[in-house]
Enzyme design. Structure first.
Site, PDB file in Angstrom:
ATOM      1  CG  ASN A  36      47.032  29.265   1.783  1.00 21.88           C
ATOM      2  OD1 ASN A  36      47.806  29.202   2.736  1.00 21.88           O
ATOM      3  ND2 ASN A  36      46.877  28.276   0.927  1.00 21.88           N
ATOM      4  CG  HIS A  73      38.733  16.818  11.523  1.00 22.24           C
ATOM      5  ND1 HIS A  73      39.900  17.517  11.382  1.00 22.24           N
ATOM      6  CD2 HIS A  73      37.966  17.537  12.372  1.00 22.24           C
ATOM      7  CE1 HIS A  73      39.852  18.608  12.111  1.00 22.24           C
ATOM      8  NE2 HIS A  73      38.688  18.647  12.731  1.00 22.24           N
ATOM      9  CG  ASN A 113      47.195  20.406  -1.631  1.00 19.58           C
ATOM     10  OD1 ASN A 113      46.109  20.706  -1.153  1.00 19.58           O
ATOM     11  ND2 ASN A 113      48.287  21.056  -1.331  1.00 19.58           N
ATOM     12  N   GLY A 119      51.327  17.937   0.115  1.00 22.90           N
ATOM     13  CA  GLY A 119      51.462  19.280   0.666  1.00 22.90           C
ATOM     14  C   GLY A 119      50.272  19.766   1.465  1.00 22.90           C
ATOM     15  CB  ALA A 120      46.975  18.317   2.294  1.00 23.72           C
ATOM     16  CB  SER A 121      49.085  22.239   5.968  1.00 23.72           C
ATOM     17  OG  SER A 121      48.166  23.210   5.525  1.00 23.72           O
ATOM     18  CG  HIS A 124      38.507  20.262   8.114  1.00 28.08           C
ATOM     19  ND1 HIS A 124      37.205  19.943   8.390  1.00 28.08           N
ATOM     20  CD2 HIS A 124      39.035  20.700   9.272  1.00 28.08           C
ATOM     21  CE1 HIS A 124      36.961  20.180   9.662  1.00 28.08           C
ATOM     22  NE2 HIS A 124      38.060  20.628  10.227  1.00 28.08           N
ATOM     23  CG  HIS A 126      42.109  21.757   1.983  1.00 26.15           C
ATOM     24  ND1 HIS A 126      42.592  20.661   2.673  1.00 26.15           N
ATOM     25  CD2 HIS A 126      43.186  22.376   1.463  1.00 26.15           C
ATOM     26  CE1 HIS A 126      43.899  20.632   2.584  1.00 26.15           C
ATOM     27  NE2 HIS A 126      44.296  21.665   1.842  1.00 26.15           N
ATOM     28  CD  GLN A 128      46.035  25.352  -1.284  1.00 27.26           C
ATOM     29  OE1 GLN A 128      46.645  26.414  -1.311  1.00 27.26           O
ATOM     30  NE2 GLN A 128      46.618  24.191  -1.037  1.00 27.26           N
TER      31      GLN A 128
END
Length: 175
Positions: A36, A73, A113, A119-121, A124, A126, A128
């Site tokens: 990360n 995406h 998330n 809070g996803a930045s 794509h 994903h 964690q």
């Protein structure tokens, strides 16, 4: 996205696992795992030599990894094919086992998330993974309760769900 991320520690492509090396990135991947960029934990932090059960603050030793679930995406998990879901489950298993085997890791957690509000930045899809040197107290309590139970609570829940209207509805929808 690839240029914005650290080199991948595991890249899944056509059922095989690779890793990025130096400046060379694996292309045409199915799933991609990398540290990360904004980790909550770091393997560079000092590992606590000893800590008591009541310790609430210890150095931020551990691992924090991003698992990119698709090169597309905006693709949503509900749009994955059975093959893609199966591949993702293999990635999850592999990554959890990889970190769980580390001698200083006691607990590994996967979480997801989705969207900016959560809070996803990145666009794509994903998940964690965090790997901690301690097991959270709430998890330890659950494990003790499971161990002390007369019957496996997950088996009991499954049996209850099989008898529910939801299970019947699902069977009808699948047929």
């Amino acid at each position: 996205m690839k240029k914005k991320t650290p080199p991948a520690t595991a890249v899944y492509k056509n059922g095989e696992v690779f890793a990025d090396t130096g400046e060379k990135r694996v292309r045409n991947w199915d799933f991609r795992c990398f540290p990360n960029l904004y980790p909550a934990l770091s393997p560079a932090s000092s590992f606590p030599e000893s800590f008591g059960k009541k310790s609430e603050v210890i150095p931020g030793f551990g691992f924090h990894e991003v698992i990119v679930e698709s090169p597309v995406h905006g693709k949503k998990l509900e749009d994955f094919s059975d093959t893609e879901i199966s591949g993702l489950m293999k990635v999850y298993r592999d990554r959890v086992c990889h970190y769980a085997a580390h001698e200083k890791i006691s607990y590994v957690s996967l979480f997801k998330n989705s969207g900016k509000a959560a809070g996803a930045s990145q666009d794509h899809p994903h998940s964690q993974l965090i790997a901690l040197p301690v097991c959270p107290q709430v998890i330890e309590k659950e494990l003790i309760a499971i161990r002390d139970a007369q019957k496996c609570p997950y088996c009991a829940l499954l049996e209850k769900e099989k008898k529910s209207h939801r299970a019947l509805s699902l069977k009808i929808m699948i047929s």
